[in-house]
Write an enzyme that holds these catalytic residues in place. Structure first.
Site, PDB file in Angstrom:
ATOM      1  N   CYS A  83       0.840  -1.202   0.000  1.00 21.76           N
ATOM      2  CA  CYS A  83       0.000   0.000   0.000  1.00 21.76           C
ATOM      3  C   CYS A  83       0.878   1.256   0.000  1.00 21.76           C
ATOM      4  O   CYS A  83       1.473   1.568  -1.012  1.00 21.76           O
ATOM      5  CB  CYS A  83      -1.002  -0.029   1.141  1.00 21.76           C
ATOM      6  SG  CYS A  83      -2.369   1.154   0.908  1.00 21.76           S
ATOM      7  N   HIS A 136      -3.649  -5.314   0.490  1.00 21.61           N
ATOM      8  CA  HIS A 136      -3.217  -5.622   1.863  1.00 21.61           C
ATOM      9  C   HIS A 136      -3.409  -7.107   2.176  1.00 21.61           C
ATOM     10  O   HIS A 136      -4.396  -7.482   2.820  1.00 21.61           O
ATOM     11  CB  HIS A 136      -4.042  -4.815   2.858  1.00 21.61           C
ATOM     12  CG  HIS A 136      -3.634  -3.392   3.016  1.00 21.61           C
ATOM     13  ND1 HIS A 136      -2.514  -3.007   3.731  1.00 21.61           N
ATOM     14  CD2 HIS A 136      -4.202  -2.252   2.560  1.00 21.61           C
ATOM     15  CE1 HIS A 136      -2.419  -1.684   3.714  1.00 21.61           C
ATOM     16  NE2 HIS A 136      -3.429  -1.200   3.014  1.00 21.61           N
ATOM     17  N   GLU A 192      -1.993  -8.664   4.430  1.00 19.96           N
ATOM     18  CA  GLU A 192      -1.884  -8.808   5.887  1.00 19.96           C
ATOM     19  C   GLU A 192      -3.190  -8.486   6.607  1.00 19.96           C
ATOM     20  O   GLU A 192      -3.351  -8.821   7.784  1.00 19.96           O
ATOM     21  CB  GLU A 192      -0.748  -7.926   6.415  1.00 19.96           C
ATOM     22  CG  GLU A 192      -1.067  -6.463   6.596  1.00 19.96           C
ATOM     23  CD  GLU A 192      -1.041  -5.626   5.324  1.00 19.96           C
ATOM     24  OE1 GLU A 192      -1.007  -4.396   5.431  1.00 19.96           O
ATOM     25  OE2 GLU A 192      -1.056  -6.219   4.212  1.00 19.96           O
TER      26      GLU A 192
END
Length: 229
Positions: A92, A179, A181
């Site tokens: 990001c 993302h 994660e």
């Protein structure tokens, strides 16, 4: 065991951190065992000697690469000097910072917020992208986008909304707009908390999209393989 530095460039909203953790904890869970991980908040500390680590991950942030904060300038200079001296992953804001530092351009997109679960085409498969997929779906949360691809960067992921969603340089630098994660629960809570800024017309479909299957585990495996070299 590979030594990995997580360069923290921002933090989740304070009300979400107790349940979901900070970004270094999210990446540690995504990567799993087999890494010696150290986190460094580069907003308040100098970036590390890149050769002291086998790889680095540059996290997301509410900041924009064009904001002019001193720590952002230091990070951009560090990225340019560290490329090729350690394996580098940008996520990001980290994706945007790498693109900006290496000759591209980032802007606040006139397409507005990207939130929810976005699906990207795999435009070019890299050796570390095992198991191979033709598309991936991962959570996103961003307003800024890379609008000019850096010279020498290969486009590995794209969508109509985000044409430069994944970039790779040589064999030791890669960046992703999405993302992997973020769990769906965290992505949903983040979008809900920004409802007034983003607008219900985007948040409501985003929340619904996050109920679908995603490819976080596969992208996590890709990053594991990449960071292990």
């Amino acid at each position: 065991m590979p030594r990995i530095a997580i360069l923290e460039t921002g933090a989740p909203p304070s009300d979400l951190s107790p349940e979901h953790g900070r970004y270094p904890q999210m990446f540690t869970r995504l990567l799993g065992e087999g890494f010696d991980i150290r986190s460094i908040d580069v907003r308040h500390s100098a970036p590390p000697d890149p050769e002291a680590f086998d790889g680095v991950i540059i996290t997301g942030s509410p900041a924009g690469v064009y904001d002019g904060e001193p720590w952002i300038g230091r990070l951009l200079d560090w990225i340019a000097s560290a490329k090729g001296r350690t394996r580098m992953v940008g996520i990001c804001f980290g994706h945007q910072a790498m693109a900006q530092a290496l000759g591209g351009r980032v802007e606040k997109s006139d397409r507005g917020w990207g939130v929810g679960l976005h699906r990207y085409r795999v435009e070019q498969s890299e050796p570390w992208m095992q198991p191979p997929l033709t598309t991936i779906a991962i959570p996103v949360s961003h307003q800024d986008q890379v609008v000019e691809r850096p010279a020498g960067a290969r486009v590995i992921l794209s969508s109509d909304f985000t044409p430069f969603a994944g970039l790779a340089w040589d064999d030791a630098a890669v960046s992703l707009q999405g993302h992997p994660e973020f769990t769906p629960a965290f992505a949903a809570a983040l979008a809900e908390g920004r409802r007034d800024r983003i607008g219900a017309d985007r948040v409501d479909p985003a929340l619904e999209s996050l109920k679908a299957a995603n490819d976080r585990d596969v992208v996590g495996e890709w990053l594991r393989t990449f960071l292990k070299g």
